[in-house]
Design an enzyme around this catalytic site. Structure first.
Site, PDB file in Angstrom:
ATOM      1  N   ASP A  74       8.306 -54.796 -15.308  1.00 43.72           N
ATOM      2  CA  ASP A  74       8.324 -54.620 -13.858  1.00 43.72           C
ATOM      3  C   ASP A  74       8.004 -55.964 -13.204  1.00 43.72           C
ATOM      4  OD1 ASP A  74       5.499 -54.903 -14.109  1.00 43.72           O
ATOM      5  OD2 ASP A  74       5.296 -52.740 -14.352  1.00 43.72           O
ATOM      6  N   ASP A  93      -7.473 -62.212 -14.402  1.00 43.44           N
ATOM      7  CA  ASP A  93      -8.237 -62.087 -15.645  1.00 43.44           C
ATOM      8  C   ASP A  93      -8.032 -63.239 -16.632  1.00 43.44           C
ATOM      9  OD1 ASP A  93      -5.629 -61.314 -16.278  1.00 43.44           O
ATOM     10  OD2 ASP A  93      -6.187 -59.307 -16.972  1.00 43.44           O
ATOM     11  N   ASP A 114       5.925 -57.912  -9.922  1.00 41.08           N
ATOM     12  CA  ASP A 114       4.937 -57.872  -8.843  1.00 41.08           C
ATOM     13  C   ASP A 114       5.132 -59.090  -7.963  1.00 41.08           C
ATOM     14  OD1 ASP A 114       3.655 -55.529  -9.753  1.00 41.08           O
ATOM     15  OD2 ASP A 114       2.478 -56.682 -11.185  1.00 41.08           O
TER      16      ASP A 114
END
Length: 417
Positions: free
Chosen positions: A52, A127, A54
């Site tokens: 996907d 992260d 983003d």
């Protein structure tokens, strides 16, 4: 994946990629900086097809809604600066997140509040360096504020900035570090690994659903055995898969070897392979309930545990007993499980496969009745309906029922509602 499904997946991926480009173009056209962000950039640089896309942007959630219209946007994550933009049917939807910094993680999961910022500061709150990359699809340029490209080239999973601070913010990052390292065949940066090991006992603050989702992704990936070994080394097994943590090192090595031999298992098969042959039901359903998996997953895992012994002793079993196993929907998985638990070809599995290669009417005759037949005969559906159908099927395979009428008579004598 079959060829038609592969083609369909390819078409939907292309549609999503084009839509992700359109989202960037529309935001730019309205005067907002916008870039692809995170996993889709990482995967492209690794030569993999992103699952996907983003988008990260300088536009606030309200401005994103203005650009795309309220009918094409969902404000589910607006409190954290995230809007969902709905695309054409094949393209699906794309998350558009405002560049932000996160302030405080008092619950060890999500930020107490967010503050909007620029791309560089947004990258620094993510992260791992390999997930902190941006890509400008219009200029065809990678934007790297955190050294992610170097770590991708070196094959390293490294926390951005202070690894202890990153783990304190969201304890689930400990499992994500393991999953990324195993999935990509990367090494954990020593400082990141040390921060995880020092906080492994704090994983319990994370919800069972989130732990279960990460565990499922690890166990159904080809790197599942390496993931389990890394979980063990870092002290994460007690809060993730305590059934494995309680094993001796030799028994754990056996479980990892079995996991390694599996080929593209579904979740129940992978879970069954985690559990030693001495365990049957309800060990599987207990594991599934703890990690919030579905009732179907729990039922199938227990079934595999209870029937692997039958396959392992196939040639010694009465044929009707083995026949019930081979005629079940999970037969392929239980054969794969027994095969994976031996480092040599299994004569018992070969015997089962030879039986299953015969004409179906010899070993898997069509059921005498189904639920529609029972309803048509006047039975009222209820909690015992499924069990009754299983009983009828067992009686048929045992040779005690040979006709539809005999099955209906059996149902009339045994149905409880």
């Amino acid at each position: 994946m079959t060829e038609p499904k592969r083609k369909q997946f390819g078409e939907s991926h292309q549609a999503q990629r084009e839509f992700a480009l359109q989202v960037v173009q529309q935001l730019r056209g309205a005067g907002h900086q916008s870039l692809w962000a995170g996993g889709c950039v990482r995967d492209q640089l690794l030569g993999k097809r992103p699952k996907d896309y983003d988008v990260a942007t300088s536009a606030t959630p309200e401005q994103v809604a203005e650009v795309f219209g309220k009918r094409r946007t969902l404000a589910i994550g607006a409190a954290f600066g995230v809007m969902t933009v709905l695309g054409p049917r094949r393209a699906g939807q794309i998350e558009v997140a405002t560049f932000r910094t996160d302030a405080g993680y008092s619950d060890g999961r999500r930020p107490d509040r967010v503050e909007y910022t620029d791309a560089q500061h947004d990258a620094s709150r993510r992260d791992f360096t390999i997930n902190g990359l941006f890509f400008d699809p219009i200029a065809d340029e990678v934007i790297d504020y955190v050294g992610g490209q170097d770590d991708l080239a070196a094959g390293v999973v490294r926390a951005i900035g202070d690894p202890e601070a990153r783990i304190e913010e969201d304890k689930l990052r400990m499992l994500r570090a393991v999953r990324f390292a195993a999935t990509f065949g990367f090494e954990l940066d020593p400082a990141t690994a040390a921060a995880v090991a020092a906080r492994a006992g704090q994983l319990t603050v994370v919800s069972a659903e989130r732990i279960g989702a990460e565990a499922a992704r690890m166990l159904t990936h080809a790197s599942r055995a390496r993931a389990v070994r890394t979980l063990s080394e870092l002290g994460l097994l007690p809060a993730t898969l305590p059934e494995l943590h309680r094993l001796s090192q030799e028994a754990l090595a056996d479980r990892c070897a079995a996991l390694d031999r599996l080929s593209e298992p579904g979740l129940p098969l992978a879970l069954a392979a985690c559990l030693p042959p001495t365990l049957g039901s309800p060990a599987g359903s207990k594991l599934c309930r703890r990690l919030k998996y579905t009732n179907d997953d729990a039922k199938q895992t227990d079934w595999l545990l209870d029937n692997r012994g039958a396959v392992a002793a196939a040639r010694q079993l009465p044929w009707p007993r083995l026949q019930r196993v081979l005629a079940s929907p999970g037969a392929g998985d239980v054969l794969a499980l027994v095969e994976a638990e031996s480092d040599e070809p299994s004569a018992e599995v070969a015997y089962c496969r030879e039986r299953m290669a015969r004409p179906p009417e010899e070993w898997n005759p069509p059921p005498l009745v189904d639920g529609r037949d029972l309803i048509a005969a006047g039975f009222q559906p209820g909690p015992e309906f499924g069990k009754l159908l299983e009983q009828i099927r067992d009686e048929q395979l045992e040779g005690r029922l040979g006709s539809k009428q005999a099955a209906l008579d059996f149902a009339a004598a045994h149905y409880q509602h």
